[in-house]
Write an enzyme that holds these catalytic residues in place. Structure first.
Site, PDB file in Angstrom:
ATOM      1  N   ARG A  71     -18.691  12.538  14.259  1.00 59.64           N
ATOM      2  CA  ARG A  71     -19.401  11.970  13.126  1.00 59.64           C
ATOM      3  C   ARG A  71     -20.474  10.972  13.521  1.00 59.64           C
ATOM      4  O   ARG A  71     -21.570  10.964  12.952  1.00 59.64           O
ATOM      5  CB  ARG A  71     -18.398  11.284  12.195  1.00 59.64           C
ATOM      6  CG  ARG A  71     -17.502  12.294  11.531  1.00 59.64           C
ATOM      7  CD  ARG A  71     -16.421  11.650  10.724  1.00 59.64           C
ATOM      8  NE  ARG A  71     -15.654  12.702  10.051  1.00 59.64           N
ATOM      9  CZ  ARG A  71     -14.551  12.492   9.352  1.00 59.64           C
ATOM     10  NH1 ARG A  71     -14.073  11.261   9.238  1.00 59.64           N
ATOM     11  NH2 ARG A  71     -13.923  13.484   8.772  1.00 59.64           N
ATOM     12  N   GLY A 120       1.577   3.791   4.140  1.00 58.44           N
ATOM     13  CA  GLY A 120       2.538   2.994   3.361  1.00 58.44           C
ATOM     14  C   GLY A 120       3.564   3.850   2.650  1.00 58.44           C
ATOM     15  O   GLY A 120       4.759   3.539   2.649  1.00 58.44           O
ATOM     16  N   HIS A 141     -17.712   5.198   5.619  1.00 60.37           N
ATOM     17  CA  HIS A 141     -16.591   6.046   5.262  1.00 60.37           C
ATOM     18  C   HIS A 141     -15.243   5.467   5.680  1.00 60.37           C
ATOM     19  O   HIS A 141     -14.260   5.566   4.957  1.00 60.37           O
ATOM     20  CB  HIS A 141     -16.797   7.402   5.926  1.00 60.37           C
ATOM     21  CG  HIS A 141     -15.717   8.389   5.643  1.00 60.37           C
ATOM     22  ND1 HIS A 141     -15.366   8.736   4.360  1.00 60.37           N
ATOM     23  CD2 HIS A 141     -14.911   9.111   6.465  1.00 60.37           C
ATOM     24  CE1 HIS A 141     -14.388   9.627   4.411  1.00 60.37           C
ATOM     25  NE2 HIS A 141     -14.083   9.855   5.666  1.00 60.37           N
ATOM     26  N   GLY A 172       0.827  -1.205   0.000  1.00 63.04           N
ATOM     27  CA  GLY A 172       0.000   0.000   0.000  1.00 63.04           C
ATOM     28  C   GLY A 172       0.856   1.247   0.000  1.00 63.04           C
ATOM     29  O   GLY A 172       1.937   1.278   0.605  1.00 63.04           O
TER      30      GLY A 172
END
Lengths: 648, 247, 231
Positions: A339, A47, A410, A42
């Site tokens: 959130r 990464g 999300h 990644g």
């Protein structure tokens, strides 16, 4: 055999833990670093930053990504910003306050020591990025500007227009390019990790598929770093990129890495509502919009009806007929509650029948007050690109009428279990960024994902991995011609052959959409024992159907997108079940995990610290076998466990 | 809505490609262009045919993965948007839409509509960075940067590396891409230090990889999904030439 | 330093820009000189005499020819590069991008038209003036003295087809300059978003001035001839 979990949290005062630990762990000499190989999976913020920093230290790094360039990892899509405890605004911010906000925002389901370290290195991140040429927003005096984000009462978010993730990633990617040019890092774009290879109980390398040629390739290393992001796409519709997947992490889980808190999923409150059955993904509208936007639904049901019938425009509804429900319920934080709270409040209003579009699944995010206060120009400066994007998608101008928003999947706070060194339960395998579980507890605050990815990649892993590698300096290059590699490669080839041989009737997307539906309906914003039990049964049945009826066309030895998707869906079909199991086990509501059986009279999450102040770490036992759960108790030495209060 | 699609199909880099015609029907006008291709692909799979390969990822217009030359325009109709942000309401019902891959010698086709844009990575590897080591940097506010400079650096840094500039340019020139990076870093004090070296190295790499020469048509700026101005190309020219004259 | 002018794309463009700038300056000079022919044919002939087979005029001619040659040579090299860079497979469908001038995409074609015009022009004038002197002649094929430019102009533009050829040539030059003039600033890096409108305006002014200046002589002499014939 259950895991023996040792989080390796250093003793001592909270603020001293990281410095003490750094002083205590071993380092590898430059001459020896050259002899050691590291694989990084990644190239997002975690990464990319890790690969660049490790290369810079002198290790031989191989970095893999599924995209055509490391620059395209999904970190790039983060819009709003990155938190740091710089206190540049003089609003009494501090490392402790950022730590406290994060641990509280996560509903007390994260490790104190990890979160404190995150807050501690947050300031270094901003310094690092500025030095790399990240063009953060600035004030006229030439110093850095900040904005506010949910879950905080200070202004500590640094941003680069609505493209903060992109700019930070380009910074990490540039650092990576510097190392690629220097020859310390070798980049493998369009390569997907399909298995982890373990020898003598240690991570020794990976099996990867070259996505252009279809070749199955072996790569060996002294350590493997998993930075493959989250698994939100298990829901099919999410704000994740189309290619984001949980497969790399899932292979590690399958090979013995513990998977912690898989049910902790973040549902983001401000996404553009779903419009039809053909939709491929959901688009996020940055949380930064909640700085100036006010969220409301009509007070009267007849107005809702008129809106849905199209006989009434939202802008025509009088102030006194609007219910600014977040400001009403949470006066202290208002529209800037975390959130999970904002999402649940939207769901509550929609469930009560006040949803404002035809599907009944939308609320308004209104800029009328802000435009009146600041003028259209300033709003345009702040959010112009987001407003344009919204108009492009919906054909409605947010300058004229309020935006319609609805929560969508999300981010996944859960992930591969890691200790304080970011090492998983498999020695030599590390997990960083969204791929691990460590820092956000049950809910992540806005602008903290970027912070965690870069903290892990730049400032934590490069030190902690040395502690492990210091024991490997005598080890020769990893030989990939061993039975372990042989076997892993054979298994991958067999899996691909199996998928290609089914030739059933349903496309990968057909089945993925059905999985998404099961997940959203039963393992989404509100979960119950009943819905979760149902989900487990349905996912099992769907998985069986997948392995009998999926249709993968094309040649596996070529560029074959359907095969890529099928391999990923095969893992999602197991991961979905694991999420449901974890959610079923967690008989409490906390952060993004809301069990309808466990709520207060006001409908707030009812956390149970007595029984559930732990990370649930799951161990793979086979595709259709029940995984085994081990608890890592969360000891709160420095903060007082309290009910989250955003009201006053 | 219904559409006829003329799509470039090519098995792999070595094979010869050609156009094939497909029909899609009952497409909602709120469907995005790529969702329309998803629908076509799902139909193709059900018919046992190979779906059309195309690059895409974030579908939010920021990752730069999507490409496509649609009806003669990079990223299709509309300005300042990537292909993934194009919605079918932009097309006439019943229209025939021609879809081609990026065409540029430096972007060879991998399959169908997918091309290899690795050349852009190579250009950035030649010098599109500031050589700072992790953790050995001054405080972020140590050097004030005029807001106008930071804003201009951001304008250039908005580049998503999608390749539309070189794909659109009649000369196959990557100047806008190279300029965006050089200019963005040149506007910041941190980037100035290596400015001369960077401009020379990146231009040299761009030339080596077979990109064409800029003839200032401005087509790149017109098709850039991030509307990056050719003023950055002027700055690149200035940076490059002054670096060369100092040699 | 010498090598980047031949090897690098930006270096080659610099050569185009500088040689182009030189040619624009020459054209402006040539145009002003021509305008003299309208006001005073005798004055014009004085200039012609001054620019005969003198060492300085010859040196100037040589430099000018070199400039033209370099400009063309580099144009060819660059275009060849660009053609290769575009790849073997071309787009089936292309459209004109908004805000992109037609001339900017057709500079080579325009350049060829300009070149063809130049060839005709050299045959019409230079071969009958400086060349004759250079070869030691005192009278050209048409029977005029080599420095009698005014007579030569009158003769050339008495023919309607020459008028037409020159006007087409000048039109091509107009297009070439509208892109070329602002472009040379862009190439050396003296341009930005504020200056683009100004530079493009300058380019249009220069191109139009050049067109009108040259065309005036052509038209005036053609008209004079018509009048004379009619009278």
């Amino acid at each position: 055999m259950a895991f023996k979990l040792d989080a390796k949290i250093p003793a001592g005062e909270l603020a001293q833990k990281w410095s003490n630990h750094k002083a205590a762990i071993k380092v590898v000499s430059p001459a020896n670093k050259r002899k050691l190989d590291i694989i990084v999976i990644g190239t997002g913020l975690g990464g990319g930053a890790a690969a660049a920093s490790l290369g810079e230290l002198g290790y031989n790094v191989k970095v893999f990504c599924i995209q055509d360039s490391p620059r395209r990892a999904h970190s790039i899509a983060a819009q709003g910003g990155i938190n740091a405890a710089k206190n540049y605004q003089n609003d009494n911010d501090s490392v402790y306050r950022l730590f406290y906000d994060t641990i509280k925002g996560g509903d007390y389901r994260a490790r104190e020591a990890n979160v404190y370290r995150l807050a501690e290195v947050s300031n270094l991140i901003i310094d690092q990025c500025v030095a790399q040429g990240v063009p953060f927003a600035r004030e006229y005096g030439g110093l850095l500007a900040n904005r506010s984000f949910g879950g905080a009462q200070v202004s500590r978010t640094f941003y680069a227009r609505g493209q903060t993730g992109q700019q930070l990633l380009l910074g990490a990617y540039a650092a990576l390019n510097k190392e690629i040019a220097a020859g310390t890092v070798k980049s493998y774009p369009r390569h997907e990790m399909l298995d982890l290879v373990i020898e003598n109980g240690e991570a020794r390398g990976i099996i990867a598929r070259n996505l252009v040629t279809g070749e199955i390739e072996r790569y060996g290393a002294h350590a493997v770093v998993l930075a493959s992001g989250g698994y939100g796409n298990v829901f099919f519709l999410s704000t994740n990129a189309m290619g984001s997947n949980g497969s790399a992490a899932f292979q590690c889980y399958r090979k013995g890495a513990g998977f912690a808190n898989p049910c902790f999923t973040q549902i983001h409150p401000t996404c553009i509502p779903k419009h039809g059955t053909q939709q491929s993904k959901l688009t996020l509208m940055s949380e930064s919009l909640r700085n100036d936007g006010r969220i409301w639904v009509p007070k009267k049901l007849e107005d809702v009806k008129a809106l849905r019938a199209g006989t009434l425009k939202p802008s025509e509804i009088a102030e006194e007929d609007r219910d600014y429900y977040l400001e009403r319920r949470y006066p202290a934080f208002g529209n800037l509650v975390p959130r999970d709270v904002a999402s649940r409040a939207a769901k509550e209003r929609c469930d009560a029948g006040f949803g404002v579009n035809e599907t009944g699944l939308a609320v308004f995010l209104d800029f009328k007050t802000a435009i009146a206060r600041l003028g259209k120009d300033i709003i345009k400066q702040r959010y112009g690109n987001l407003f344009d994007m919204y108009e492009e998608i919906t054909d409605v101008s947010p300058y004229e009428e309020p935006m319609q928003i609805f929560p969508a999947v999300h981010y996944t706070m859960g992930g591969i279990w890691v200790d304080y060194n970011l090492m998983t339960t498999i020695p030599g395998l590390y997990a960083i960024g969204e791929a691990n579980f460590s820092d956000h507890g049950a809910n992540r605050l806005g602008a903290s994902a970027l912070m965690q990815g870069l903290a892990d990649g730049y400032f934590v892993l490069p030190y902690t991995i040395g502690d492990y590698l210091s024991h490997k300096i005598q080890a020769p290059k990893v030989d990939t011609n061993t039975p372990a590699f042989e076997e892993a490669e054979k298994a991958v080839r067999a899996k691909i052959a199996k998928l290609m041989s089914i030739q059933g009737k349903q496309s990968v997307d057909d089945i993925h959409k059905r999985l998404g539906n099961i997940m959203w309906e039963n393992v989404g914003m509100a979960r119950s024992k009943e819905s979760l039990t149902k989900a487990i049964a349905e996912i099992k049945a769907l998985r069986a159907e997948f392995w009998k009826d999926v249709k993968v066309v094309g040649d596996p030895m070529s560029f074959n997108v359907e095969l890529e998707k099928a391999l990923r869906l095969a893992d999602f079909l197991e991961l979905g079940e694991l999420m449901a199991r974890d959610a079923l086990n967690r008989e409490e509501s906390c952060g993004g995990h809301f069990r309808v059986e466990h709520q207060t009279e006001e409908g707030e999450a009812d956390r149970d610290d007595e029984h559930f102040a732990y990370a649930a770490v799951w161990e793979y036992k086979g595709m259709d076998a029940e995984p085994e759960m081990t608890k890592e108790p969360l000891n709160f030495e420095f903060v007082h466990l309290a009910k989250r209060n955003y009201k006053d | 809505m219904n559409f006829t699609l003329k799509i470039w199909r090519q098995k792999d880099a070595k094979s010869k490609g050609g156009f094939e015609t497909y029909k899609v029907s009952d497409i909602s006008e709120d469907t995005s262009f790529l969702e329309m291709l998803d629908i076509l692909n799902n139909d193709l799979i059900h018919a046992g045919k190979e779906p059309v390969a195309f690059d895409h990822d974030c579908r939010e217009g920021i990752c730069g993965m999507c490409s496509l030359h649609i009806d003669g325009k990079a990223h299709g109709p509309g300005q300042g948007a990537t292909t993934c942000q194009i919605y079918m309401r932009k097309f006439k019902d019943g229209a025939t839409i021609t879809i081609e891959p990026w065409r540029s010698a430096a972007f060879p086709v991998i399959k169908d509509l997918v091309v290899n844009r690795g050349a852009y990575d190579q250009i950035l590897q030649a010098g599109g960075f500031i050589s700072v080591r992790t953790n050995s940097v001054p405080d972020a506010n140590a050097i004030p940067i005029p807001k106008a400079d930071a804003d201009e650096a951001m304008d250039a840094a908005a580049c998503i590396g999608c390749g539309a500039c070189a794909a659109t340019c009649k000369n196959g020139s990557a100047m806008l891409f190279v300029a965006a990076r050089v200019s963005s870093l040149a506007k910041l004090p941190q980037g100035r230090v290596e400015g001369a070296r960077r401009a020379k190295a990146m231009v040299a790499k761009m030339d080596e990889l077979g990109f064409g020469n800029c003839t200032n048509t401005g087509a790149c700026q017109a098709e850039c999904p991030k509307s990056i101005s050719i003023a950055h190309i002027a700055r690149l020219n200035r940076e490059f030439l002054s670096a060369k004259f100092e040699d | 330093m010498s090598c980047f002018l031949c090897n690098s794309s930006v270096g080659k463009k610099l050569v185009m820009s500088v040689s182009g700038c030189f040619l624009v300056l020459f054209i402006l000079f040539h145009m002003s000189m021509n305008l003299t022919a309208i006001i005073s044919p005798a004055g014009y002939n004085t200039i012609c005499e001054f620019l005969g087979a003198n060492w300085y005029a010859l040196a100037g001619t040589a430099v000018l020819a070199a400039g033209v040659l370099v400009h063309i040579l580099y144009a060819l090299v660059l275009t060849l590069n660009n053609y290769r860079a575009r790849g073997s497979q071309r787009y089936a469908v292309t459209v004109q991008e908004p805000g992109v001038a037609w001339s900017s995409k057709n500079m080579l074609v325009l350049g060829f038209v300009v070149l063809a015009g130049l060839a005709i022009h050299l045959i019409h004038f230079w071969s009958k003036m400086q060349l004759v002197e250079l070869l030691g002649g005192h009278v050209n094929a048409l029977g005029f003295g080599p420095a009698d430019g005014a007579a030569l102009i009158a003769h050339t533009f008495s023919k309607w087809y020459n008028v037409l050829i020159y006007l087409v040539w000048l039109a091509a030059l107009w297009f070439h300059l509208t892109h070329g003039v602002w472009s040379m600033f862009q190439t050396v890096g003296w341009a930005n978003d504020t200056w683009y409108p100004r530079l493009k305006c300058l380019a249009n002014v220069v191109a139009t001035l050049v067109f009108l200046g040259f065309a005036a002589v052509v038209v005036v002499y053609f008209a004079k001839n018509c009048c004379c014939t009619c009278c």
